[in-house]
Design a protein around this motif. Structure first.
Motif, mmCIF file in Angstrom:
data_model
loop_
_atom_site.group_PDB
_atom_site.id
_atom_site.type_symbol
_atom_site.label_atom_id
_atom_site.label_comp_id
_atom_site.label_asym_id
_atom_site.label_seq_id
_atom_site.Cartn_x
_atom_site.Cartn_y
_atom_site.Cartn_z
ATOM 1 N N ASN A 1 -52.894 -38.704 24.411
ATOM 2 C CA ASN A 1 -52.393 -39.928 23.705
ATOM 3 C C ASN A 1 -53.181 -40.513 22.623
ATOM 4 N N TYR A 2 -54.483 -40.669 22.916
ATOM 5 C CA TYR A 2 -55.459 -40.964 21.860
ATOM 6 C C TYR A 2 -55.605 -39.969 20.714
ATOM 7 N N LEU A 3 -55.839 -38.695 21.202
ATOM 8 C CA LEU A 3 -56.048 -37.708 20.538
ATOM 9 C C LEU A 3 -54.968 -37.451 19.504
ATOM 10 N N SER A 4 -53.760 -37.676 19.954
ATOM 11 C CA SER A 4 -52.194 -37.462 19.110
ATOM 12 C C SER A 4 -52.377 -38.558 18.287
ATOM 13 N N MET A 5 -52.678 -39.747 18.284
ATOM 14 C CA MET A 5 -52.967 -40.909 17.529
ATOM 15 C C MET A 5 -53.717 -40.681 16.260
ATOM 16 N N LYS B 1 -56.085 -24.211 20.156
ATOM 17 C CA LYS B 1 -56.123 -25.200 21.302
ATOM 18 C C LYS B 1 -54.979 -26.111 21.263
ATOM 19 N N THR B 2 -54.477 -26.631 22.650
ATOM 20 C CA THR B 2 -53.562 -27.633 22.718
ATOM 21 C C THR B 2 -54.031 -28.987 22.858
ATOM 22 N N LEU B 3 -53.284 -29.896 22.580
ATOM 23 C CA LEU B 3 -53.885 -31.485 22.763
ATOM 24 C C LEU B 3 -54.731 -31.558 24.196
ATOM 25 N N GLU B 4 -53.801 -30.873 25.034
ATOM 26 C CA GLU B 4 -54.201 -30.923 26.641
ATOM 27 C C GLU B 4 -55.674 -30.382 26.738
ATOM 28 N N GLU B 5 -56.182 -29.134 25.981
ATOM 29 C CA GLU B 5 -57.265 -28.315 25.913
ATOM 30 C C GLU B 5 -58.145 -29.359 25.263
ATOM 31 N N LEU B 6 -57.894 -29.718 24.279
ATOM 32 C CA LEU B 6 -58.843 -30.772 23.561
ATOM 33 C C LEU B 6 -59.309 -31.892 24.504
ATOM 34 N N SER B 7 -58.192 -32.447 24.792
ATOM 35 C CA SER B 7 -58.528 -33.789 25.754
ATOM 36 C C SER B 7 -59.537 -33.399 27.082
ATOM 37 N N PHE C 1 -56.448 -38.424 6.693
ATOM 38 C CA PHE C 1 -57.410 -37.324 6.046
ATOM 39 C C PHE C 1 -58.272 -36.494 7.363
ATOM 40 N N VAL C 2 -58.772 -37.392 7.849
ATOM 41 C CA VAL C 2 -59.588 -36.915 9.142
ATOM 42 C C VAL C 2 -58.779 -36.295 10.393
ATOM 43 N N GLY C 3 -57.663 -37.234 10.660
ATOM 44 C CA GLY C 3 -56.979 -36.817 11.727
ATOM 45 C C GLY C 3 -55.960 -35.440 11.406
#
Length: 75
Positions: free
Chosen positions: A34-38, A20-26, A6-8
């Motif tokens: 990788n951790y954000l994706s998980m 935002k992309t995962l890279e920008e959030l990273s 749910f939180v993810g």
């Protein structure tokens, strides 16, 4: 759906909603892509200390990602 999923899912929803992309959030949160994706997939049970920089980077509130009773009834 469990709490980590749910939180993810909420984090992914807000990230994409803000364009935002995962890279920008990273880069903004200091966490790896990788951790954000998980986290977004519900595969990582992030601690509050890990969620805090994500919330700050997305400019959202804790209440935006934490389920409330109404949300729990849907699960």
């Amino acid at each position: 759906m469990n709490i980590t999923e749910f939180v993810g899912g909420k984090i992914r929803q807000y990230r994409k909603g803000k364009g935002k992309t995962l890279e920008e959030l990273s880069s903004a949160s200091g966490l790896t892509v990788n951790y954000l994706s998980m986290i977004e997939k519900g595969e990582a049970n992030a601690t509050l200390m890990k969620l805090e920089p994500i919330i700050y980077a997305l400019e959202i509130n804790w209440t935006d990602i934490i389920p409330i009773k109404h949300d729990e009834e849907k699960r």
